[in-house]
Design a protein around this motif. Structure first.
Motif, PDB file in Angstrom:
ATOM      1  N   ASP A   1       0.807  -1.217   0.000  1.00  0.00           N
ATOM      2  CA  ASP A   1       0.000   0.000   0.000  1.00  0.00           C
ATOM      3  C   ASP A   1       0.841   1.267   0.000  1.00  0.00           C
ATOM      4  OD1 ASP A   1      -2.402  -1.450   0.025  1.00  0.00           O
ATOM      5  OD2 ASP A   1      -2.389  -1.588   2.216  1.00  0.00           O
ATOM      6  N   ILE A   2       2.115   1.157   0.339  1.00  0.00           N
ATOM      7  CA  ILE A   2       2.997   2.330   0.255  1.00  0.00           C
ATOM      8  C   ILE A   2       3.996   2.176  -0.895  1.00  0.00           C
ATOM      9  CG2 ILE A   2       2.755   3.071   2.653  1.00  0.00           C
ATOM     10  CD1 ILE A   2       5.496   1.733   3.215  1.00  0.00           C
ATOM     11  N   GLY A   3       3.775   1.202  -1.757  1.00  0.00           N
ATOM     12  CA  GLY A   3       4.572   1.075  -2.972  1.00  0.00           C
ATOM     13  C   GLY A   3       5.827   0.243  -2.858  1.00  0.00           C
ATOM     14  N   VAL A   4       5.888  -0.652  -1.882  1.00  0.00           N
ATOM     15  CA  VAL A   4       7.067  -1.512  -1.709  1.00  0.00           C
ATOM     16  C   VAL A   4       6.645  -2.964  -1.906  1.00  0.00           C
ATOM     17  CG1 VAL A   4       8.899  -2.244  -0.141  1.00  0.00           C
ATOM     18  CG2 VAL A   4       8.076   0.114  -0.067  1.00  0.00           C
ATOM     19  N   GLN A   5       7.271  -3.634  -2.860  1.00  0.00           N
ATOM     20  CA  GLN A   5       7.003  -5.043  -3.109  1.00  0.00           C
ATOM     21  C   GLN A   5       8.137  -5.850  -2.487  1.00  0.00           C
ATOM     22  OE1 GLN A   5       4.137  -6.065  -4.390  1.00  0.00           O
ATOM     23  NE2 GLN A   5       3.552  -3.939  -4.668  1.00  0.00           N
ATOM     24  N   ALA A   6       7.829  -6.558  -1.414  1.00  0.00           N
ATOM     25  CA  ALA A   6       8.845  -7.342  -0.709  1.00  0.00           C
ATOM     26  C   ALA A   6       8.192  -8.584  -0.126  1.00  0.00           C
ATOM     27  CB  ALA A   6       9.480  -6.517   0.398  1.00  0.00           C
TER      28      ALA A   6
ATOM     29  N   THR B   1       2.035   4.772  -6.174  1.00  0.00           N
ATOM     30  CA  THR B   1       1.331   4.123  -5.069  1.00  0.00           C
ATOM     31  C   THR B   1       1.618   4.840  -3.762  1.00  0.00           C
ATOM     32  OG1 THR B   1       1.566   2.009  -6.215  1.00  0.00           O
ATOM     33  CG2 THR B   1       0.960   1.917  -3.902  1.00  0.00           C
ATOM     34  N   PHE B   2       2.861   5.224  -3.551  1.00  0.00           N
ATOM     35  CA  PHE B   2       3.254   5.919  -2.328  1.00  0.00           C
ATOM     36  C   PHE B   2       2.503   7.238  -2.197  1.00  0.00           C
ATOM     37  CE2 PHE B   2       6.101   8.506   0.323  1.00  0.00           C
ATOM     38  CZ  PHE B   2       6.353   7.627   1.372  1.00  0.00           C
ATOM     39  N   GLY B   3       2.357   7.961  -3.279  1.00  0.00           N
ATOM     40  CA  GLY B   3       1.677   9.255  -3.255  1.00  0.00           C
ATOM     41  C   GLY B   3       0.191   9.158  -2.984  1.00  0.00           C
ATOM     42  N   LYS B   4      -0.430   8.033  -3.311  1.00  0.00           N
ATOM     43  CA  LYS B   4      -1.871   7.847  -3.068  1.00  0.00           C
ATOM     44  C   LYS B   4      -2.179   7.563  -1.605  1.00  0.00           C
ATOM     45  CE  LYS B   4      -2.683   5.892  -7.626  1.00  0.00           C
ATOM     46  NZ  LYS B   4      -2.972   4.665  -8.361  1.00  0.00           N
ATOM     47  N   ASN B   5      -1.194   7.162  -0.847  1.00  0.00           N
ATOM     48  CA  ASN B   5      -1.414   6.767   0.536  1.00  0.00           C
ATOM     49  C   ASN B   5      -1.307   7.993   1.447  1.00  0.00           C
ATOM     50  OD1 ASN B   5      -1.246   5.675   3.163  1.00  0.00           O
ATOM     51  ND2 ASN B   5      -0.462   3.770   2.339  1.00  0.00           N
ATOM     52  N   ALA B   6      -2.383   8.281   2.166  1.00  0.00           N
ATOM     53  CA  ALA B   6      -2.412   9.456   3.045  1.00  0.00           C
ATOM     54  C   ALA B   6      -1.474   9.306   4.235  1.00  0.00           C
ATOM     55  CB  ALA B   6      -3.831   9.689   3.543  1.00  0.00           C
ATOM     56  N   ALA B   7      -1.167   8.067   4.635  1.00  0.00           N
ATOM     57  CA  ALA B   7      -0.289   7.845   5.791  1.00  0.00           C
ATOM     58  C   ALA B   7       1.177   7.986   5.428  1.00  0.00           C
ATOM     59  CB  ALA B   7      -0.544   6.458   6.372  1.00  0.00           C
ATOM     60  N   ALA B   8       1.476   8.149   4.144  1.00  0.00           N
ATOM     61  CA  ALA B   8       2.867   8.208   3.693  1.00  0.00           C
ATOM     62  C   ALA B   8       3.233   9.640   3.312  1.00  0.00           C
ATOM     63  CB  ALA B   8       3.056   7.281   2.495  1.00  0.00           C
ATOM     64  N   PRO B   9       3.893  10.373   4.206  1.00  0.00           N
ATOM     65  CA  PRO B   9       4.286  11.746   3.874  1.00  0.00           C
ATOM     66  C   PRO B   9       5.438  11.786   2.875  1.00  0.00           C
ATOM     67  CG  PRO B   9       4.985  11.153   6.084  1.00  0.00           C
ATOM     68  CD  PRO B   9       4.229   9.991   5.542  1.00  0.00           C
ATOM     69  N   GLY B  10       5.762  12.960   2.403  1.00  0.00           N
ATOM     70  CA  GLY B  10       6.723  13.104   1.324  1.00  0.00           C
ATOM     71  C   GLY B  10       8.186  13.031   1.705  1.00  0.00           C
ATOM     72  N   ASP B  11       8.511  12.951   2.990  1.00  0.00           N
ATOM     73  CA  ASP B  11       9.922  12.880   3.367  1.00  0.00           C
ATOM     74  C   ASP B  11      10.275  11.472   3.847  1.00  0.00           C
ATOM     75  OD1 ASP B  11       8.226  13.216   5.490  1.00  0.00           O
ATOM     76  OD2 ASP B  11       9.537  14.526   6.638  1.00  0.00           O
ATOM     77  N   ALA B  12      11.527  11.270   4.185  1.00  0.00           N
ATOM     78  CA  ALA B  12      11.998   9.944   4.608  1.00  0.00           C
ATOM     79  C   ALA B  12      11.305   9.525   5.902  1.00  0.00           C
ATOM     80  CB  ALA B  12      13.508   9.959   4.797  1.00  0.00           C
TER      81      ALA B  12
END
Length: 194
Positions: free
Chosen positions: A66-71, A145-156
């Motif tokens: 959901d935050i754009g990481v496939q692992a 995918t990362f940008g669509k997630n509200a819980a994922a801000p733009g910094d590290a």
């Protein structure tokens, strides 16, 4: 025969009433807490304001995907996400993730550390990671995918991910290592997985 013809003894009736009350009390003791807990959850009363963790709790079932990481990691994971270039904050979180895994001591094998970056790393930093962080897992970060997630801000950010891939806690670059280590130890102590 004569005993069957006699009317019931009146002393038996209070025992039945007493038995019914006991049954009702037992049912209330079993069903009552469930009803109370449901009402507390639905109506949000008597919910404690304090918490024992230091990061932001992600309790809505989101996963790494959901935050754009496939692992496909089957252990607890300290995942650093870098949607932009891996600058000083990102590098500090990568260092912190490795130190936390080492700090787990005998539980170090239950966790891993990883970096998911959207952009290629600088050649100097990439060489440093290969030389000094041999166990660091590296993934691509899907920015759409990362940008669509509200819980994922733009910094590290640094995320604690459970062995099923669910996001548990999120931290920004200002987190204190001791607080994060306490959270991770607490999770590992409570967990039977990973």
């Amino acid at each position: 025969m004569r005993a069957a013809m006699n009317p019931p003894n009146m002393s038996e009736l209070p025992d039945r009433r007493k038995g019914r009350w006991q049954l009702i009390l037992i049912l209330l003791m079993v069903i009552g807490p469930m009803v109370l807990a449901t009402l507390m959850y639905k109506l949000q009363f008597w919910v404690p304001d304090s918490r024992s963790y230091h990061g932001e709790l992600i309790g809505d079932g989101q996963t790494r995907a959901d935050i754009g990481v496939q692992a496909d990691e089957q252990r607890w994971q300290l995942l650093v996400t870098a949607p932009t270039a891996c600058a000083a904050d990102c590098q500090q979180l990568v260092y912190l993730a490795r130190q936390l895994q080492i700090g787990l001591g005998r539980d170090a094998s239950r966790a891993s550390h990883a970096l998911a970056s959207a952009q290629p790393l600088s050649t100097d930093y990439d060489a440093k990671l290969k030389a000094e962080y041999p166990q660091l897992q590296r993934y691509a970060l899907d920015l759409s995918t990362f940008g669509k997630n509200a819980a994922a801000p733009g910094d590290a950010q640094l995320w604690i991910v459970d062995p099923h891939g669910n996001l548990v806690l999120r931290y920004d670059a200002t987190v204190k290592g001791k607080d994060l280590l306490n959270d991770l130890r607490h999770l590992l102590k409570l967990s039977n997985i990973g």
